[in-house]
Design a protein around this motif. Sequence first.
Motif, PDB file in Angstrom:
ATOM      1  N   LEU A 197      -5.367   8.598  -3.562  1.00 32.49           N
ATOM      2  CA  LEU A 197      -7.142   8.431  -4.446  1.00 32.49           C
ATOM      3  C   LEU A 197      -7.172   6.973  -5.859  1.00 32.49           C
ATOM      4  O   LEU A 197      -8.760   7.258  -6.471  1.00 32.49           O
ATOM      5  N   GLU A 198      -6.120   7.313  -6.339  1.00 30.43           N
ATOM      6  CA  GLU A 198      -6.241   6.921  -7.743  1.00 30.43           C
ATOM      7  C   GLU A 198      -6.208   5.049  -7.212  1.00 30.43           C
ATOM      8  O   GLU A 198      -5.978   4.431  -7.650  1.00 30.43           O
ATOM      9  N   GLY A 199      -5.451   4.882  -5.923  1.00 29.26           N
ATOM     10  CA  GLY A 199      -4.984   3.715  -5.649  1.00 29.26           C
ATOM     11  C   GLY A 199      -4.254   2.588  -5.315  1.00 29.26           C
ATOM     12  O   GLY A 199      -3.869   1.470  -5.452  1.00 29.26           O
ATOM     13  N   ASP A 200      -3.135   3.883  -6.478  1.00 31.19           N
ATOM     14  CA  ASP A 200      -1.762   3.388  -6.939  1.00 31.19           C
ATOM     15  C   ASP A 200      -1.245   3.449  -5.313  1.00 31.19           C
ATOM     16  O   ASP A 200      -0.012   2.432  -5.152  1.00 31.19           O
ATOM     17  N   ILE A 201      -1.148   3.947  -4.638  1.00 27.29           N
ATOM     18  CA  ILE A 201      -0.952   3.580  -2.819  1.00 27.29           C
ATOM     19  C   ILE A 201      -1.716   3.654  -1.891  1.00 27.29           C
ATOM     20  O   ILE A 201      -2.876   3.943  -2.139  1.00 27.29           O
ATOM     21  N   GLU A 202      -1.582   2.248  -1.159  1.00 28.19           N
ATOM     22  CA  GLU A 202      -2.081   2.882   0.539  1.00 28.19           C
ATOM     23  C   GLU A 202      -2.140   3.252   1.403  1.00 28.19           C
ATOM     24  O   GLU A 202      -1.291   3.293   1.402  1.00 28.19           O
ATOM     25  N   LEU A 203      -2.518   4.028   2.189  1.00 26.98           N
ATOM     26  CA  LEU A 203      -2.679   4.761   3.208  1.00 26.98           C
ATOM     27  C   LEU A 203      -1.237   3.501   4.195  1.00 26.98           C
ATOM     28  O   LEU A 203      -0.846   4.109   4.791  1.00 26.98           O
ATOM     29  N   GLY A 204      -1.840   2.424   4.402  1.00 28.62           N
ATOM     30  CA  GLY A 204      -0.910   1.776   4.974  1.00 28.62           C
ATOM     31  C   GLY A 204       0.752   1.621   4.645  1.00 28.62           C
ATOM     32  O   GLY A 204       1.533   1.574   5.850  1.00 28.62           O
ATOM     33  N   ASP A 205       0.441   1.763   3.738  1.00 26.76           N
ATOM     34  CA  ASP A 205       2.184   1.928   2.933  1.00 26.76           C
ATOM     35  C   ASP A 205       2.660   2.992   3.210  1.00 26.76           C
ATOM     36  O   ASP A 205       3.905   3.128   3.346  1.00 26.76           O
ATOM     37  N   ILE A 206       2.194   3.757   3.119  1.00 25.79           N
ATOM     38  CA  ILE A 206       3.137   5.695   3.908  1.00 25.79           C
ATOM     39  C   ILE A 206       3.144   5.037   5.171  1.00 25.79           C
ATOM     40  O   ILE A 206       4.599   5.469   5.420  1.00 25.79           O
ATOM     41  N   GLY A 207       2.207   4.904   5.577  1.00 23.92           N
ATOM     42  CA  GLY A 207       2.747   4.516   7.729  1.00 23.92           C
ATOM     43  C   GLY A 207       3.831   3.374   7.657  1.00 23.92           C
ATOM     44  O   GLY A 207       4.916   3.660   8.544  1.00 23.92           O
ATOM     45  N   ASP A 208       3.852   2.641   6.882  1.00 23.88           N
ATOM     46  CA  ASP A 208       5.002   1.347   6.825  1.00 23.88           C
ATOM     47  C   ASP A 208       6.358   1.610   6.439  1.00 23.88           C
ATOM     48  O   ASP A 208       7.357   1.605   7.176  1.00 23.88           O
ATOM     49  N   LEU A 209       6.141   3.011   5.057  1.00 23.85           N
ATOM     50  CA  LEU A 209       7.250   3.442   4.783  1.00 23.85           C
ATOM     51  C   LEU A 209       8.157   4.268   5.851  1.00 23.85           C
ATOM     52  O   LEU A 209       8.706   4.375   6.015  1.00 23.85           O
ATOM     53  N   LEU A 210       7.224   5.485   6.438  1.00 21.70           N
ATOM     54  CA  LEU A 210       7.782   6.150   7.020  1.00 21.70           C
ATOM     55  C   LEU A 210       8.153   5.977   8.338  1.00 21.70           C
ATOM     56  O   LEU A 210       9.103   6.095   9.304  1.00 21.70           O
ATOM     57  N   ARG A 211       8.073   4.496   9.004  1.00 25.65           N
ATOM     58  CA  ARG A 211       8.442   3.661  10.616  1.00 25.65           C
ATOM     59  C   ARG A 211       9.199   2.725   9.667  1.00 25.65           C
ATOM     60  O   ARG A 211      10.138   2.134  10.653  1.00 25.65           O
ATOM     61  N   GLY A 212       9.533   2.740   8.205  1.00 25.65           N
ATOM     62  CA  GLY A 212      11.200   2.200   7.823  1.00 25.65           C
ATOM     63  C   GLY A 212      10.516   0.034   8.044  1.00 25.65           C
ATOM     64  O   GLY A 212      11.775  -0.216   7.685  1.00 25.65           O
ATOM     65  N   ARG A 213       9.133  -0.034   7.587  1.00 22.20           N
ATOM     66  CA  ARG A 213       9.127  -1.078   7.086  1.00 22.20           C
ATOM     67  C   ARG A 213       8.915  -1.517   5.758  1.00 22.20           C
ATOM     68  O   ARG A 213       8.258  -1.065   5.329  1.00 22.20           O
ATOM     69  N   ASP A 214       9.189  -3.002   6.127  1.00 20.13           N
ATOM     70  CA  ASP A 214       8.797  -3.663   4.301  1.00 20.13           C
ATOM     71  C   ASP A 214       7.454  -4.408   4.434  1.00 20.13           C
ATOM     72  O   ASP A 214       7.853  -5.011   5.217  1.00 20.13           O
ATOM     73  N   ARG A 215       6.184  -3.802   3.890  1.00 21.93           N
ATOM     74  CA  ARG A 215       5.175  -5.060   3.694  1.00 21.93           C
ATOM     75  C   ARG A 215       4.967  -5.786   2.436  1.00 21.93           C
ATOM     76  O   ARG A 215       3.961  -7.348   2.561  1.00 21.93           O
TER      77      ARG A 215
END
Length: 63
Positions: A43-61
């Motif tokens: 909500l503060e804008g520090d993290i994007e939802l896509g970043d969370i999904g990539d983190l859980l999948r082990g990808r680096d954006r």
Amino acid sequence: MNLALVGLIAGMALGFAGYFGGFAAFLLVAALGAVGFVAGRVLEGDIELGDIGDLLRGRDRRR
């Protein structure tokens, strides 16, 4: 509110949950606290939802 005070409050909440509710309540409060932390950062804008999904999948954006 500084981070030390937030840490104190979180520690006290976990301590009360562990003392009065047992280990399962301690884990529930810790898990919900982590979810709330991530939601607040989104909500503060520090993290994007896509970043969370990539983190859980082990990808680096960042590449």
